[in-house]
Scaffold this motif. Structure first.
Motif, short mmCIF file in Angstrom:
data_model
loop_
_atom_site.label_atom_id
_atom_site.label_comp_id
_atom_site.label_asym_id
_atom_site.label_seq_id
_atom_site.Cartn_x
_atom_site.Cartn_y
_atom_site.Cartn_z
N VAL A 115 0.89 -1.24 -0.03
CA VAL A 115 -0.09 -0.01 0.13
C VAL A 115 0.68 1.55 -0.25
O VAL A 115 0.30 2.55 -0.25
CB VAL A 115 -0.97 -0.14 1.33
N MET A 116 2.02 1.18 0.30
CA MET A 116 3.11 2.44 0.36
C MET A 116 3.62 2.81 -1.05
O MET A 116 3.90 3.77 -1.10
CB MET A 116 4.28 1.84 1.29
N ILE A 117 3.30 1.77 -2.09
CA ILE A 117 4.03 2.14 -3.28
C ILE A 117 3.41 3.41 -3.90
O ILE A 117 2.07 3.18 -4.07
CB ILE A 117 4.20 0.93 -4.29
N ALA A 118 4.16 4.34 -4.44
CA ALA A 118 3.61 5.59 -5.11
C ALA A 118 3.72 5.21 -6.70
O ALA A 118 4.95 5.06 -7.02
CB ALA A 118 4.09 6.72 -4.52
N SER A 119 2.71 5.25 -7.39
CA SER A 119 2.98 5.23 -8.90
C SER A 119 3.04 6.39 -9.66
O SER A 119 2.13 7.15 -9.41
CB SER A 119 1.95 4.06 -9.36
N PRO A 120 3.75 6.52 -10.61
CA PRO A 120 3.68 7.79 -11.62
C PRO A 120 2.18 7.79 -12.30
O PRO A 120 1.75 8.86 -12.73
CB PRO A 120 4.89 7.80 -12.34
N ARG A 121 1.83 6.54 -12.67
CA ARG A 121 0.55 6.33 -13.40
C ARG A 121 -0.70 6.43 -12.56
O ARG A 121 -1.84 6.04 -13.01
CB ARG A 121 0.52 5.13 -14.30
N ASP A 122 -0.51 6.45 -11.01
CA ASP A 122 -1.86 6.40 -10.15
C ASP A 122 -2.41 5.23 -10.50
O ASP A 122 -3.80 5.30 -10.04
CB ASP A 122 -2.63 7.67 -10.44
N ASP A 123 -1.97 4.12 -10.49
CA ASP A 123 -2.48 2.68 -10.74
C ASP A 123 -2.16 1.86 -9.51
O ASP A 123 -2.27 0.76 -9.76
CB ASP A 123 -2.28 2.14 -12.04
#
Length: 322
Positions: free
Chosen positions: A76-84
């Protein structure tokens, strides 16, 4: 004698099966390579809590939302540049940034003394325990040894988290899917004693076709309508427990008995006669609630734990290792 030997063999086999399911989590996992990890995390959590009390419910909710999707692996911590990523799913959009920040700051503090050793998943598990203790709740031993997951997809969140309008059967089913009992579910729901919610999560209980939900106490419903009028700013939030919102106690269950459960999924714990006795027990005896909550948190922390060679130890909690 032969029967005794057979029983011993069966017991040993069962122990091995349980051990394989739960992986190799143990309290002293970092004893040799990062013995002070828990004190480092606790100090980081304390500093964050001194900045904002939102740290308490935000961190606790983050742990729950993490464990119920891919297991307790900090996906849940992962930040995606694609907001997915997981955090971008509709059910996770309302997760408060202070929960993420708590884990990030604790990880940074741990990395100074033990670089590349402790997983973000373990740091989140420790931090979730610490916010409970620092707000007056029970302490419990956190099993450690989780590794960080390498999958974080918004699509995987769907149907894996309980909704605010779930009935008892739906709640029981989704918790059972995660090897948690009805008692575990009722105890973990008690985390709402330090939570808050945005108005849109319960607006349907105030402005339904027939008016306010009749299971709501009328004065409580009126107060909620003042705080959350129709078409209110979606950033507005209210405390789930109006009386002791930053203290971890059993007032949540007392509120349910008064018709003051903010979500229908909370109030149903009292209105449904199957779960009502446990609510009454926890409302009457805080120590009983604390004991059940601590045990449930340990079981929650075992969900989908990656151990051994599974997953990775992230350098940055918000990004997979390259």
């Amino acid at each position: 004698m032969e029967m005794v030997k057979l029983l011993l063999v069966l017991v040993m086999a069962l122990e091995l099966m349980v051990g394989s399911v739960e992986g190799h989590l143990r309290p002293n996992f970092y004893q040799s390579n990062c013995p002070n990890v828990e004190s480092i995390v606790k100090e980081a959590v304390r500093k964050k809590l001194n900045q904002t009390v939102v740290t308490i419910p935000a961190t606790l909710r983050l742990f729950f939302h993490d464990c119920f999707v891919e297991g307790c692996d900090a996906s849940v911590m992962i930040a995606s540049p694609r907001d997915d990523a997981e955090k971008d799913a509709h059910d996770n959009i309302s997760l408060a940034g202070d929960g993420f920040d708590t884990v990030i700051k604790a990880k940074q503090a741990v990395e100074v003394q033990c670089p590349g050793v402790v997983s973000c998943a373990d740091i989140l598990a420790i931090a979730a325990r610490d916010v409970v203790v620092l707000s007056g709740g029970p302490s419990f031993t956190v099993e450690l040894g989780r590794r960080d997951g390498v999958i974080s997809q918004a699509g995987r969140v769907t149907d894996n988290l309980p909704g605010p309008d779930f009935d008892l059967d739906q709640l029981t089913s989704i918790f059972a899917k995660n090897n948690l009992t009805v008692r575990d579910m009722i105890a973990l729901s008690g985390a709402h004693t330090v939570g808050f919610s945005h108005c849109d999560r319960f607006a349907n209980r105030l402005y339904g076709p027939a008016g306010a939900d009749p299971t709501l106490d009328p004065e409580y419903a009126s107060a909620l309508m003042k705080a959350c009028p129709r078409d209110v700013d979606p950033t507005i939030a209210v405390n789930i427990d109006l009386y002791t919102p930053i203290t971890f106690d059993n007032v949540f269950y007392k509120n349910l008995m008064r018709g003051m459960g903010l979500f229908s999924s909370d109030e149903v714990l009292f209105t449904d006669e199957r779960s009502r006795p446990v609510v009454r027990r926890f409302a009457k005896d805080q120590s009983s609630f604390f004991k059940a909550f601590a045990a449930a948190m340990v079981r929650l922390g075992r969900l989908g734990a990656k151990t051994g060679e599974q997953g990775e130890i992230r350098r940055d909690c918000t990004a997979f290792n390259n």
